[in-house]
Design a protein around this motif. Sequence first.
Motif: not given
Length: 376
Positions: A7, A9-11, A13-15, A17-18, A21, A77
Amino acid sequence: MDIQFTEEQELLRSSVQRLLRDQYDFDARRKIVASEEGFGRRQWAEFAELGLLAAPFSEAVGGLGGGPLSTMIIMQEFGRHLVVEPFVETVVVAGGLIEQAGSDAQQQAFIADIIAGTKLWALAWTEKGSRFDLATVTTTARRDGNDYVLTGEKTAVLAAPWADYLIVSARTAGHRHDRGGVSLFVVDRRAANLDLLSFRTIDGRRAAEISLRGVRAELLGNEGEGVAALEACRNRAIGALCAEAVGAIGELNAATLDYSKTRKQFGVTIGSFQVLQHRMVDMFIAHQEALSLMQHLSLSLSDDEAGVSRLASGAKSKIGYAGKFVADQAVQLHGGMGMTDELNVGHYFKRISSINIQFGDPAYHVLRYAQLDAVA
């Protein structure tokens, strides 16, 4: 291979990416590269605020304990967005060397500033004629009181024009190729008698030729242990660069597929031509193979597995050849547009070409893999 991320690591990655972006699209990146300094200090500060600069370090030195897997997530990323800021040079390479080889006092003095984003570092190890050999060092270091004095030259030192400090490899004993006579030193980039000639690399980054004429330096770690430290550092750097290359390869594949669905010849989209479909399938396969190797290497680095140097060389060569293949195909399938500065495809091509020669090109690592395999 398909890693199941936690969880946290997914956080992460999403941070990343955001952030990229929202603030690091291709136009923003072009402006950063074209600026006088050549990288974004505001973006670097935001990386620090988000915890990216702390992620790979162990908790013992003030990091977040993410290790090579967090580096892989971040660099993949970064590869997708062609990030030019010196994460590999400062955090993975220099920071990793300080954590690995530095004394407790050096770790406390230097790593906190790296994590905070207030100090940048670069590694000066390459010399003319060294051909990626970590032990081929002619720069010399002699003891002078509590410090050392360095004399010699280093070439193509990535991120040196941005750096506050350099880690320099120099010979304290032995002949030019002696593995046991190389040591590592911390040098203030603005030290007296240090001359730096900066230049822009093919992918828009900054590097420098460095001349040391009696420059005072501080020993990092122990005398004569520089090559062993650099070999471990190279493995970590290869892991990060492979992740960046995989991110770039994925973006090239996506851009080429989208283009093939809109570009028309003879009244139909070029994506309907079977021969081009076959080429794009080959590009997809190359990306998937590179992705699996990248993940395997990152897991091995995390677990400190035996034989990781052989795996690192295998991944560097295989992913290097895959990146070149995909970049070549992407440029050709885009036609004349693929060569323009306004389209991101050419920039990915240049970055992959640069990654391929950092810490050894694919041909060098094929030979190194065979040599390591022979003694395994």
